[in-house]
Design a protein around this motif. Structure first.
Motif, PDB file in Angstrom:
ATOM      1  N   GLY A   2       0.811  -1.212   0.000  1.00  0.00           N
ATOM      2  CA  GLY A   2       0.000   0.000   0.000  1.00  0.00           C
ATOM      3  C   GLY A   2       0.839   1.254   0.000  1.00  0.00           C
ATOM      4  O   GLY A   2       1.884   1.328  -0.627  1.00  0.00           O
ATOM      5  N   PHE A   3       0.405   2.209   0.763  1.00  0.00           N
ATOM      6  CA  PHE A   3       1.038   3.520   0.813  1.00  0.00           C
ATOM      7  C   PHE A   3       2.212   3.477   1.770  1.00  0.00           C
ATOM      8  O   PHE A   3       2.051   3.238   2.953  1.00  0.00           O
ATOM      9  N   THR A   4       3.432   3.643   1.220  1.00  0.00           N
ATOM     10  CA  THR A   4       4.608   3.569   2.060  1.00  0.00           C
ATOM     11  C   THR A   4       4.835   4.889   2.790  1.00  0.00           C
ATOM     12  O   THR A   4       4.321   5.933   2.405  1.00  0.00           O
ATOM     13  N   TYR A   5       5.625   4.863   3.829  1.00  0.00           N
ATOM     14  CA  TYR A   5       5.814   6.058   4.661  1.00  0.00           C
ATOM     15  C   TYR A   5       7.245   6.568   4.583  1.00  0.00           C
ATOM     16  O   TYR A   5       7.980   6.587   5.553  1.00  0.00           O
ATOM     17  N   ASP A  77      -3.956  -4.388  -1.494  1.00  0.00           N
ATOM     18  CA  ASP A  77      -3.226  -3.119  -1.382  1.00  0.00           C
ATOM     19  C   ASP A  77      -4.208  -1.956  -1.314  1.00  0.00           C
ATOM     20  O   ASP A  77      -4.082  -1.051  -0.481  1.00  0.00           O
ATOM     21  N   TRP A  78      -5.201  -1.975  -2.207  1.00  0.00           N
ATOM     22  CA  TRP A  78      -6.180  -0.891  -2.242  1.00  0.00           C
ATOM     23  C   TRP A  78      -7.015  -0.848  -0.970  1.00  0.00           C
ATOM     24  O   TRP A  78      -7.347   0.229  -0.473  1.00  0.00           O
ATOM     25  N   ILE A  79      -7.355  -2.003  -0.438  1.00  0.00           N
ATOM     26  CA  ILE A  79      -8.104  -2.044   0.822  1.00  0.00           C
ATOM     27  C   ILE A  79      -7.313  -1.349   1.917  1.00  0.00           C
ATOM     28  O   ILE A  79      -7.845  -0.529   2.682  1.00  0.00           O
ATOM     29  N   ASP A  80      -6.037  -1.645   1.989  1.00  0.00           N
ATOM     30  CA  ASP A  80      -5.181  -1.054   3.018  1.00  0.00           C
ATOM     31  C   ASP A  80      -5.025   0.456   2.799  1.00  0.00           C
ATOM     32  O   ASP A  80      -5.102   1.243   3.746  1.00  0.00           O
ATOM     33  N   ILE A  81      -4.826   0.871   1.551  1.00  0.00           N
ATOM     34  CA  ILE A  81      -4.651   2.287   1.235  1.00  0.00           C
ATOM     35  C   ILE A  81      -5.902   3.078   1.577  1.00  0.00           C
ATOM     36  O   ILE A  81      -5.842   4.140   2.207  1.00  0.00           O
ATOM     37  N   ARG A  82      -7.062   2.560   1.180  1.00  0.00           N
ATOM     38  CA  ARG A  82      -8.313   3.283   1.414  1.00  0.00           C
ATOM     39  C   ARG A  82      -8.719   3.260   2.880  1.00  0.00           C
ATOM     40  O   ARG A  82      -9.481   4.118   3.325  1.00  0.00           O
ATOM     41  N   LYS A  83      -8.210   2.315   3.619  1.00  0.00           N
ATOM     42  CA  LYS A  83      -8.533   2.235   5.043  1.00  0.00           C
ATOM     43  C   LYS A  83      -7.630   3.117   5.886  1.00  0.00           C
ATOM     44  O   LYS A  83      -8.053   3.667   6.903  1.00  0.00           O
TER      45      LYS A  83
END
Length: 211
Positions: A2-5, A77-83
């Motif tokens: 997902g979205f990395t930090y 990945d999208w589930i994690d990003i949108r959550k």
């Protein structure tokens, strides 16, 4: 996943041969900053939000989340990003008309467990306090807009996208929305991206783009 930090940015690259600050340029949206995208009706601002949120894929160019092409993202990945990373207020309001205003808000919050304590949700419902127990489908569009907005705040996010968020609000309620948005985004150190065809949230924007 997902979205990395790392650098915390969304990079949008579009190669359409259109005179625009967005469609044929490389743009980086940085976490913690505020952006306004001004556009005439029908020029693609809602499409841009859908592209970035992964709802639509009929675009040319590349959209990256922290240097990762979103076309490579899996469903998980999208589930994690949108959550956890992206929140959005679509122009087509996402709510359940058969539920009350507060039930719509609570439903989103139960999924994210973002706002804890009985006082947190009512405090977000400023401007619709007298309507929280009415069915959302019977509210005016402006009231529904506020319900959808409050829902969009009931989650963690690194960026929040708002597509014409005050199109049906008066100046007073627009000011309330801007204050709540600023407070929540500042608390989460998140970026704000607002689209508008004229009337827009009065924020201190870091960048203004013409679509």
């Amino acid at each position: 996943n997902g979205f990395t930090y790392g650098k915390h940015y969304l990079n949008v690259c579009d190669r359409d041969a259109i005179t625009s600050d967005v469609w044929h340029r490389d743009i980086t949206f940085h976490k913690g900053k505020r952006y306004l995208i001004e556009a005439a009706s029908g020029t693609g601002k809602s499409s841009l939000c859908s592209y970035i949120y992964g709802y639509r894929h009929d675009y040319q160019g590349i959209i990256n989340f922290d240097e990762r092409n979103i076309r490579s993202l899996s469903v998980n990945d999208w589930i994690d990003i949108r959550k956890h990373s992206l929140s959005i207020l679509f122009q087509e309001l996402p709510y359940l008309p058969e539920l009350t205003a507060i039930e719509n808000i609570q439903l989103k919050n139960r999924l994210t467990n973002s706002k804890k304590g009985k006082k947190s949700l009512p405090s977000l419902a400023i401007g619709i306090d007298d309507k929280v127990n009415e069915k959302a489908g019977k509210l005016s569009f402006g009231q529904q807009q506020r319900v959808a907005f409050i829902r969009s705040l009931c989650q963690p996010f690194d960026f929040i996208f708002l597509d014409e968020p005050i199109s049906h609000l008066d100046n007073e309620n627009g000011t309330i929305m801007g204050r709540l948005l600023t407070e929540e985004a500042s608390r989460q150190e998140a970026g704000i991206i607002v689209t508008s065809i004229g009337k827009h949230l009065e924020l201190e924007y870091d960048e203004i783009y013409k679509l």
